[in-house]
Design a protein around this motif. Structure first.
Motif, PDB file in Angstrom:
ATOM      1  N   ILE A 298      49.036  41.459  50.853  1.00 17.89           N
ATOM      2  CA  ILE A 298      49.328  40.108  50.346  1.00 17.89           C
ATOM      3  C   ILE A 298      48.228  39.121  50.717  1.00 17.89           C
ATOM      4  O   ILE A 298      47.750  38.360  49.873  1.00 17.89           O
ATOM      5  N   VAL A 299      47.807  39.144  51.975  1.00 18.53           N
ATOM      6  CA  VAL A 299      46.734  38.234  52.397  1.00 18.53           C
ATOM      7  C   VAL A 299      45.430  38.584  51.686  1.00 18.53           C
ATOM      8  O   VAL A 299      44.705  37.701  51.221  1.00 18.53           O
ATOM      9  N   GLY A 300      45.134  39.879  51.589  1.00 18.98           N
ATOM     10  CA  GLY A 300      43.919  40.301  50.879  1.00 18.98           C
ATOM     11  C   GLY A 300      43.915  39.859  49.431  1.00 18.98           C
ATOM     12  O   GLY A 300      42.930  39.320  48.926  1.00 18.98           O
ATOM     13  N   LEU A 301      45.033  40.054  48.726  1.00 17.80           N
ATOM     14  CA  LEU A 301      45.127  39.634  47.323  1.00 17.80           C
ATOM     15  C   LEU A 301      45.018  38.121  47.198  1.00 17.80           C
ATOM     16  O   LEU A 301      44.337  37.614  46.304  1.00 17.80           O
ATOM     17  N   SER A 302      45.661  37.396  48.101  1.00 17.20           N
ATOM     18  CA  SER A 302      45.584  35.926  48.070  1.00 17.20           C
ATOM     19  C   SER A 302      44.142  35.451  48.227  1.00 17.20           C
ATOM     20  O   SER A 302      43.699  34.551  47.510  1.00 17.20           O
ATOM     21  N   LEU A 303      43.413  36.062  49.163  1.00 15.96           N
ATOM     22  CA  LEU A 303      42.022  35.657  49.366  1.00 15.96           C
ATOM     23  C   LEU A 303      41.132  36.080  48.200  1.00 15.96           C
ATOM     24  O   LEU A 303      40.190  35.357  47.848  1.00 15.96           O
ATOM     25  N   ILE A 304      41.414  37.226  47.598  1.00 18.20           N
ATOM     26  CA  ILE A 304      40.667  37.620  46.397  1.00 18.20           C
ATOM     27  C   ILE A 304      40.855  36.569  45.316  1.00 18.20           C
ATOM     28  O   ILE A 304      39.890  36.128  44.678  1.00 18.20           O
ATOM     29  N   LEU A 305      42.089  36.153  45.104  1.00 15.40           N
ATOM     30  CA  LEU A 305      42.368  35.150  44.068  1.00 15.40           C
ATOM     31  C   LEU A 305      41.706  33.820  44.399  1.00 15.40           C
ATOM     32  O   LEU A 305      41.131  33.170  43.522  1.00 15.40           O
ATOM     33  N   PHE A 306      41.759  33.409  45.673  1.00 15.59           N
ATOM     34  CA  PHE A 306      41.089  32.173  46.076  1.00 15.59           C
ATOM     35  C   PHE A 306      39.594  32.262  45.813  1.00 15.59           C
ATOM     36  O   PHE A 306      39.002  31.356  45.222  1.00 15.59           O
ATOM     37  N   ASN A 307      38.984  33.343  46.261  1.00 15.74           N
ATOM     38  CA  ASN A 307      37.543  33.499  46.088  1.00 15.74           C
ATOM     39  C   ASN A 307      37.160  33.612  44.620  1.00 15.74           C
ATOM     40  O   ASN A 307      36.132  33.085  44.197  1.00 15.74           O
ATOM     41  N   GLU A 308      37.968  34.289  43.832  1.00 18.50           N
ATOM     42  CA  GLU A 308      37.654  34.491  42.413  1.00 18.50           C
ATOM     43  C   GLU A 308      37.771  33.199  41.613  1.00 18.50           C
ATOM     44  O   GLU A 308      36.916  32.887  40.799  1.00 18.50           O
ATOM     45  N   TYR A 309      38.829  32.434  41.835  1.00 18.84           N
ATOM     46  CA  TYR A 309      39.108  31.290  40.963  1.00 18.84           C
ATOM     47  C   TYR A 309      38.781  29.942  41.568  1.00 18.84           C
ATOM     48  O   TYR A 309      38.653  28.965  40.842  1.00 18.84           O
ATOM     49  N   LYS A 310      38.627  29.848  42.864  1.00 19.97           N
ATOM     50  CA  LYS A 310      38.323  28.572  43.489  1.00 19.97           C
ATOM     51  C   LYS A 310      36.916  28.549  44.069  1.00 19.97           C
ATOM     52  O   LYS A 310      36.101  27.720  43.732  1.00 19.97           O
ATOM     53  N   ALA A 311      36.622  29.487  44.940  1.00 15.75           N
ATOM     54  CA  ALA A 311      35.380  29.436  45.703  1.00 15.75           C
ATOM     55  C   ALA A 311      34.158  29.864  44.899  1.00 15.75           C
ATOM     56  O   ALA A 311      33.134  29.198  44.915  1.00 15.75           O
TER      57      ALA A 311
ATOM     58  N   ILE B  75      28.533  36.940  39.306  1.00 15.97           N
ATOM     59  CA  ILE B  75      28.884  38.122  40.094  1.00 15.97           C
ATOM     60  C   ILE B  75      28.524  37.868  41.553  1.00 15.97           C
ATOM     61  O   ILE B  75      27.394  37.509  41.871  1.00 15.97           O
ATOM     62  N   VAL B  76      29.500  38.056  42.409  1.00 13.19           N
ATOM     63  CA  VAL B  76      29.280  37.989  43.846  1.00 13.19           C
ATOM     64  C   VAL B  76      29.544  39.404  44.365  1.00 13.19           C
ATOM     65  O   VAL B  76      30.686  39.861  44.350  1.00 13.19           O
ATOM     66  N   PRO B  77      28.498  40.131  44.772  1.00 12.40           N
ATOM     67  CA  PRO B  77      28.669  41.544  45.153  1.00 12.40           C
ATOM     68  C   PRO B  77      29.755  41.776  46.206  1.00 12.40           C
ATOM     69  O   PRO B  77      30.518  42.733  46.104  1.00 12.40           O
ATOM     70  N   GLU B  78      29.838  40.897  47.198  1.00 12.02           N
ATOM     71  CA  GLU B  78      30.837  41.073  48.245  1.00 12.02           C
ATOM     72  C   GLU B  78      32.248  40.954  47.688  1.00 12.02           C
ATOM     73  O   GLU B  78      33.159  41.661  48.123  1.00 12.02           O
ATOM     74  N   LEU B  79      32.442  40.047  46.733  1.00 14.42           N
ATOM     75  CA  LEU B  79      33.756  39.878  46.121  1.00 14.42           C
ATOM     76  C   LEU B  79      34.102  41.085  45.260  1.00 14.42           C
ATOM     77  O   LEU B  79      35.246  41.558  45.265  1.00 14.42           O
ATOM     78  N   GLU B  80      33.117  41.609  44.546  1.00 16.53           N
ATOM     79  CA  GLU B  80      33.353  42.805  43.730  1.00 16.53           C
ATOM     80  C   GLU B  80      33.707  43.996  44.626  1.00 16.53           C
ATOM     81  O   GLU B  80      34.583  44.794  44.291  1.00 16.53           O
ATOM     82  N   LEU B  81      33.046  44.111  45.779  1.00 16.09           N
ATOM     83  CA  LEU B  81      33.353  45.168  46.726  1.00 16.09           C
ATOM     84  C   LEU B  81      34.788  45.040  47.232  1.00 16.09           C
ATOM     85  O   LEU B  81      35.528  46.024  47.300  1.00 16.09           O
ATOM     86  N   SER B  82      35.185  43.828  47.565  1.00 15.12           N
ATOM     87  CA  SER B  82      36.540  43.642  48.071  1.00 15.12           C
ATOM     88  C   SER B  82      37.587  43.946  47.004  1.00 15.12           C
ATOM     89  O   SER B  82      38.648  44.486  47.319  1.00 15.12           O
ATOM     90  N   LYS B  83      37.284  43.641  45.756  1.00 14.83           N
ATOM     91  CA  LYS B  83      38.206  43.996  44.666  1.00 14.83           C
ATOM     92  C   LYS B  83      38.330  45.513  44.555  1.00 14.83           C
ATOM     93  O   LYS B  83      39.427  46.045  44.369  1.00 14.83           O
ATOM     94  N   GLY B  84      37.204  46.198  44.668  1.00 14.32           N
ATOM     95  CA  GLY B  84      37.219  47.657  44.614  1.00 14.32           C
ATOM     96  C   GLY B  84      38.032  48.259  45.743  1.00 14.32           C
ATOM     97  O   GLY B  84      38.806  49.205  45.541  1.00 14.32           O
TER      98      GLY B  84
ATOM     99  N   CYS C 173      39.058  45.020  52.790  1.00 12.81           N
ATOM    100  CA  CYS C 173      39.172  43.992  51.751  1.00 12.81           C
ATOM    101  C   CYS C 173      39.441  42.628  52.384  1.00 12.81           C
ATOM    102  O   CYS C 173      38.803  41.627  52.033  1.00 12.81           O
ATOM    103  N   LEU C 174      40.365  42.585  53.319  1.00 11.89           N
ATOM    104  CA  LEU C 174      40.699  41.345  54.004  1.00 11.89           C
ATOM    105  C   LEU C 174      39.498  40.809  54.784  1.00 11.89           C
ATOM    106  O   LEU C 174      39.172  39.623  54.701  1.00 11.89           O
ATOM    107  N   ALA C 175      38.821  41.676  55.520  1.00 12.57           N
ATOM    108  CA  ALA C 175      37.657  41.248  56.306  1.00 12.57           C
ATOM    109  C   ALA C 175      36.550  40.698  55.398  1.00 12.57           C
ATOM    110  O   ALA C 175      35.951  39.659  55.704  1.00 12.57           O
ATOM    111  N   GLN C 176      36.292  41.369  54.286  1.00 11.39           N
ATOM    112  CA  GLN C 176      35.262  40.917  53.354  1.00 11.39           C
ATOM    113  C   GLN C 176      35.615  39.553  52.774  1.00 11.39           C
ATOM    114  O   GLN C 176      34.770  38.678  52.658  1.00 11.39           O
TER     115      GLN C 176
END
Length: 181
Positions: A14-27, A33-42, A75-78
């Motif tokens: 849940i925390v990992g998904l929340s941060l993915i969404l924050f990073n994807e749509y806000k940050a 393309i942000v390689p670190e964000l793509e890695l965390s999605k993977g 994913c959470l750490a990234q």
């Protein structure tokens, strides 16, 4: 699966998904393309796939549990790292925006005097390519934060820079021009 493991996986996912969404749509929505964000999605997808396989392949449950914990944790750490970087950039932009409101050399001279008193001097670099080595040297040798402003040259910021250069020459017996050599 033990209750503690279930709760751990639930919290990590849940925390990992929340941060993915924050990073994807806000940050990082402005960058393609942000390689670190793509890695965390993977990693998150690997965790979800492992979760699905957990119910299908009973003999692999111990391994899949470890894969889920590892994938969701990485994913959470990234994403936490990306949030910290976003915060650092946002704070830097906030500090820079204070100077964009100053339009004359006199206003910049007054701001330099205040910055000098508060020991928060800035320097504004201009040019197509930012010089990270110069930025590091300004911070380490003089405690001065450098802002790379690109190709557009702002005359009022040049006034500020001249005061910074004079301050460095008088107090450190060095020249900014020598830092880039």
């Amino acid at each position: 699966m033990k209750s503690k493991t279930k709760y751990l996986l639930l919290i990590l996912s849940i925390v990992g998904l929340s941060l993915i969404l924050f990073n994807e749509y806000k940050a990082y929505s402005d960058w393609s393309i942000v390689p670190e964000l793509e890695l965390s999605k993977g990693l998150f997808v690997i965790g979800i796939i492992s979760f699905g396989l957990y119910f299908l392949i009973k003999k692999w449950r111990k391994i899949l549990t470890k894969v889920m914990i590892g994938a969701f944790s990485l994913c959470l750490a990234q994403n936490l790292n990306l949030v910290a970087e976003y915060y650092r950039i946002t704070q830097s932009q906030k500090r820079l925006s204070e100077y964009s409101e100053l339009n004359t050399c006199e206003e910049m001279e007054n701001r330099f005097a205040a910055d000098l008193k508060n020991d928060k001097i800035k320097y504004f670099s201009f040019g197509l390519v930012s010089d990270e080595e110069f930025t590091k040297k300004m911070k380490s040798e003089f405690g001065i934060e450098n802002f790379n402003l690109g190709c557009t040259v702002y005359s009022e910021k040049i006034c500020y820079n001249k005061l910074v250069e004079k301050h460095i020459e008088e107090n450190y017996a060095k020249s900014i021009n020598r830092l880039t050599e």
